[in-house]
Design a protein around this motif. Structure first.
Motif, short mmCIF file in Angstrom:
data_model
loop_
_atom_site.label_atom_id
_atom_site.label_comp_id
_atom_site.label_asym_id
_atom_site.label_seq_id
_atom_site.Cartn_x
_atom_site.Cartn_y
_atom_site.Cartn_z
N SER A 1 78.33 129.77 31.25
CA SER A 1 78.52 129.81 32.80
C SER A 1 78.35 130.59 33.17
O SER A 1 78.75 130.98 34.67
N GLU A 2 79.49 131.80 32.09
CA GLU A 2 80.18 133.32 33.05
C GLU A 2 77.86 133.75 33.64
O GLU A 2 78.64 134.25 34.90
N LEU B 1 77.32 122.76 37.48
CA LEU B 1 78.53 123.13 36.65
C LEU B 1 79.02 121.94 36.43
O LEU B 1 79.93 122.06 35.33
N PHE B 2 79.29 121.53 37.25
CA PHE B 2 79.35 119.74 36.50
C PHE B 2 79.65 119.14 35.25
O PHE B 2 80.10 118.57 34.90
N PHE C 1 93.13 123.21 32.05
CA PHE C 1 91.75 123.54 32.60
C PHE C 1 90.96 123.30 31.86
O PHE C 1 90.76 124.21 30.87
N ALA C 2 89.54 122.80 32.02
CA ALA C 2 88.68 122.89 31.28
C ALA C 2 87.87 124.37 31.26
O ALA C 2 88.34 125.33 32.73
N PRO C 3 88.01 124.68 30.18
CA PRO C 3 86.88 126.09 30.58
C PRO C 3 86.13 126.97 31.76
O PRO C 3 86.24 127.84 32.14
N VAL C 4 85.33 126.16 32.48
CA VAL C 4 84.44 125.98 33.12
C VAL C 4 85.09 125.75 34.63
O VAL C 4 84.47 126.82 35.96
N MET D 1 84.02 127.82 38.16
CA MET D 1 83.32 126.86 39.19
C MET D 1 84.91 127.64 40.73
O MET D 1 84.26 127.90 41.37
N VAL D 2 85.69 128.03 40.59
CA VAL D 2 86.88 128.31 41.34
C VAL D 2 86.55 129.08 42.18
O VAL D 2 86.94 129.76 43.55
#
Length: 621
Positions: free
Chosen positions: A522-523, A544-545, A602-605, A609-610
């Motif tokens: 994701s990074e 990413l969801f 929160f979830a790592p992703v 995403m924010v």
């Protein structure tokens, strides 16, 4: 009472008086007859001189007599000369008429004899001056009449009214008449320029000053145009009635073959030979009108009307029933007719373009007029194939959306390769596109036109494929491998729809750029150079969801929409701002759910995403 003898016999006392009176009367009558005879002879002479119906050599004899008489009237110095008035009364009228009679005939003998008479009369200088002045005045008047636009335009109208034959000739051969008028105008301009040049180069100082004064008083009607009067336009306006008649006949010649090949109740478009006849008529009318730019523009408007009429007639043949857009079975009768109509319109379009290209010195306005009419033909072709394109596009979308019926959650097999080279929906998609191109689109002869429309369909297919691929949840490692294979197979699937897949532009780059992201963290995805510039932020955030836990619902899951409805919403909201706002609502709902259940993290992703959402919103601002 008187006797008979006394009555019949006059008195001798009245006889001398009566004889004297009779003698006087007879003398007076004799003089009157002589005068009358002279006047009659003079009138006869004038009439013969005017009508030229005189015996051969009569003029020469009269001039010789006049010459001898003038010599007789000039006796030697020792004699007393005759009175001048008497000389003029007897000689001058005859000599003057004989000079005017023979001067136009360029007869030097007779003219010289007449001039000798005037010399003997002592009036040679005045006579020559009067004759020259008369010719100068007549020449000036003739030049004015010859170069006056109003005078030039008057005879043609008079002749046309007097002769129906000439009127029909002027209307039927109007381009030739217009060419003659154009040549006349050019000659008048050249004449005016030559006059100006001769005055400026060889004229004396006084003549040049006089010319300047004359230029101040009047303008050159051929080189300058007044604000309220254009002599060239006035010259052509005299032919307006012939031009209107010619253009009317020209339009009839253009319309006749079209009305002939589109009979009432007909169901088939014109054949190739019939279309060639129409094109030849168009080319002929444009070639004939090439003598004048204004005429070319007027005829090009007729050609535009002809093209529009062809389009209207062709549109009436198109099938608009349901079977015209079916993509299940072979070509229906309506679809075959639509294909024939599109091919006919395409041939007309290309043939007219070729005719325009072969025109030399074709006015730009005329070309634009015909090009605008051809655009309506091109638009009609698009309208004719649009129902079939829409049907194919709907079928492609329906096949792509079935990828969500397959399972992409599996893990990677022990061999490290997917069980099948591509998914079932991809095989179906490839087979459908190949069949559509073979069964439907290959019958069109306008390959460029077909590819222009199917390439747009290929771009749409890639857009839908990437959109739906980014929505697959859950996505396991084995599913990533199969999806990556689908990305490669997608290029093969849309290949029949375009000349080259690489010609699809941004859609092709997105397809190539998204595939590596399937295996990146994701990074790395958030820092990808393709982000934002090639692939929209909204697509990456949707993807990413799939890496988030079930609690972080996708936008369509939060709204409780089906994927088909969500896809329709995305089509209705092409703005990136609206799509990001929907995604932000899903993230905010996730935060609220975490706080509600008093979650600790929160979830790592989520922070990625924010951060990515903030970057996207900043880019929009």
């Amino acid at each position: 009472m008187m006797t008979d003898t006394e009555v019949l016999t006059p008195k001798t006392t009245f006889l001398p008086a009566l004889l004297c009176e009779t003698s006087v009367v007879s003398k007076m009558e004799k003089k009157a007859k002589e005068k009358k005879k002279k006047r009659k002879d003079y009138r006869n002479f004038e009439e013969r001189s005017r009508t030229r119906k005189v015996p051969a050599g009569y003029a020469e004899q009269q001039l010789i007599k006049l010459f001898e008489l003038s010599l007789f009237l000039l006796p030697p110095k020792s004699l007393k000369p005759m009175n001048t008035n008497t000389r003029f009364v007897l000689i001058w009228p005859f000599a003057s008429k004989m000079l005017k009679l023979n001067l136009p005939l360029s007869s030097p003998t007779q003219v010289g004899t007449a001039l000798q008479v005037f010399y003997n009369l002592g009036t040679l200088k005045d006579t020559i001056a009067n004759v020259v002045d008369g010719y100068c005045t007549a020449l000036e008047e003739n030049i004015k009449n010859a170069l006056d636009i109003k005078v030039l335009t008057q005879p043609s109208q008079t002749v046309a009214r007097a002769s129906m034959f000439l009127k029909q000739a002027f209307e039927g051969e109007y381009p030739k008449l217009l060419r003659l008028y154009n040549d006349l105008w050019k000659r008048l301009q050249q004449y005016s320029q030559n006059i100006q040049r001769n005055f400026n180069t060889s004229g004396s100082t006084d003549l040049f000053a006089e010319l300047q004064q004359m230029e101040e008083d009047t303008q050159d009607i051929f080189m300058q145009k007044k604000q309220d009067y254009d002599p060239e336009k006035a010259l052509k306006d005299s032919l307006q009635q012939y031009e209107a008649a010619y253009l009317s006949k020209s339009l009839s010649r253009l319309f006749d073959p079209i009305n002939l090949v589109f009979p009432p109740g007909g169901r088939n478009p014109p054949s190739s030979d019939e279309l060639d006849s129409i094109i030849k008529t168009i080319a002929s009318e444009l070639n004939v009108a090439a003598v004048d730019p204004d005429l070319s523009l007027a005829v090009s408007k007729n050609v535009a009307k002809t093209i529009q009429l062809y389009g209207v007639k062709s549109e009436q043949l198109l099938s608009t029933q349901g079977d015209a857009s079916q993509v299940i079975g072979p070509l229906t009768e309506g679809q075959r007719r639509n294909v024939a109509v599109v091919n006919s319109l395409y041939k007309l379009h290309q043939s007219v373009l070729k005719v325009i290209a072969n025109q030399s010195s074709f006015p730009a306005a005329a070309e634009q007029t015909i090009t605008a009419a051809l655009k309506t033909v091109h638009d009609l072709m698009g309208s004719a194939v649009q129902p079939l394109l829409n049907s194919v596009g709907d079928s492609v979308e329906a096949i792509i959306i079935t990828m969500h019926q397959e399972d992409f959650s599996g893990s990677l097999s022990s061999a490290g390769k997917p069980d099948v080279p591509c998914s079932l929906y991809m095989k179906e998609l490839q087979g459908f596109i190949a069949r559509v191109m073979s069964d439907y689109f290959r019958h069109f002869e306008c390959f460029d036109f077909v590819f222009d429309n199917t390439e747009a369909m290929a771009q749409r297919a890639i857009e839908l494929f990437i959109r739906n691929a980014s929505l697959i949840r859950p996505l396991g490692e084995g599913g990533k491998m199969r999806l990556a294979a689908d990305f490669a197979q997608m290029e093969l699937a849309v290949a029949p729809l375009c000349r080259r897949v690489s010609d699809l532009g941004k859609s092709y780059r997105q397809l190539r750029s998204f595939r590596p992201l399937l295996f990146q963290t994701s990074e790395h995805i958030a820092n990808s150079p393709a982000l934002g510039e090639v692939i929209p932020f909204s697509i990456i955030l949707q993807f990413l969801f799939t890496r988030a836990p079930p609690e972080l619902k996708s936008p369509f899951q939060r709204a409780e929409w089906s994927i088909a409805r969500y896809s329709q919403w995305l089509d209705d909201h092409p703005s990136e701002k609206d799509r990001l706002a929907l995604i932000r609502g899903a993230l905010e709902a996730y935060v609220q759910s975490v706080r509600t259940r008093e979650g600790k993290e929160f979830a790592p992703v989520y922070p990625i995403m924010v951060q990515l959402l903030q970057k996207a919103m900043a880019t929009l601002q």
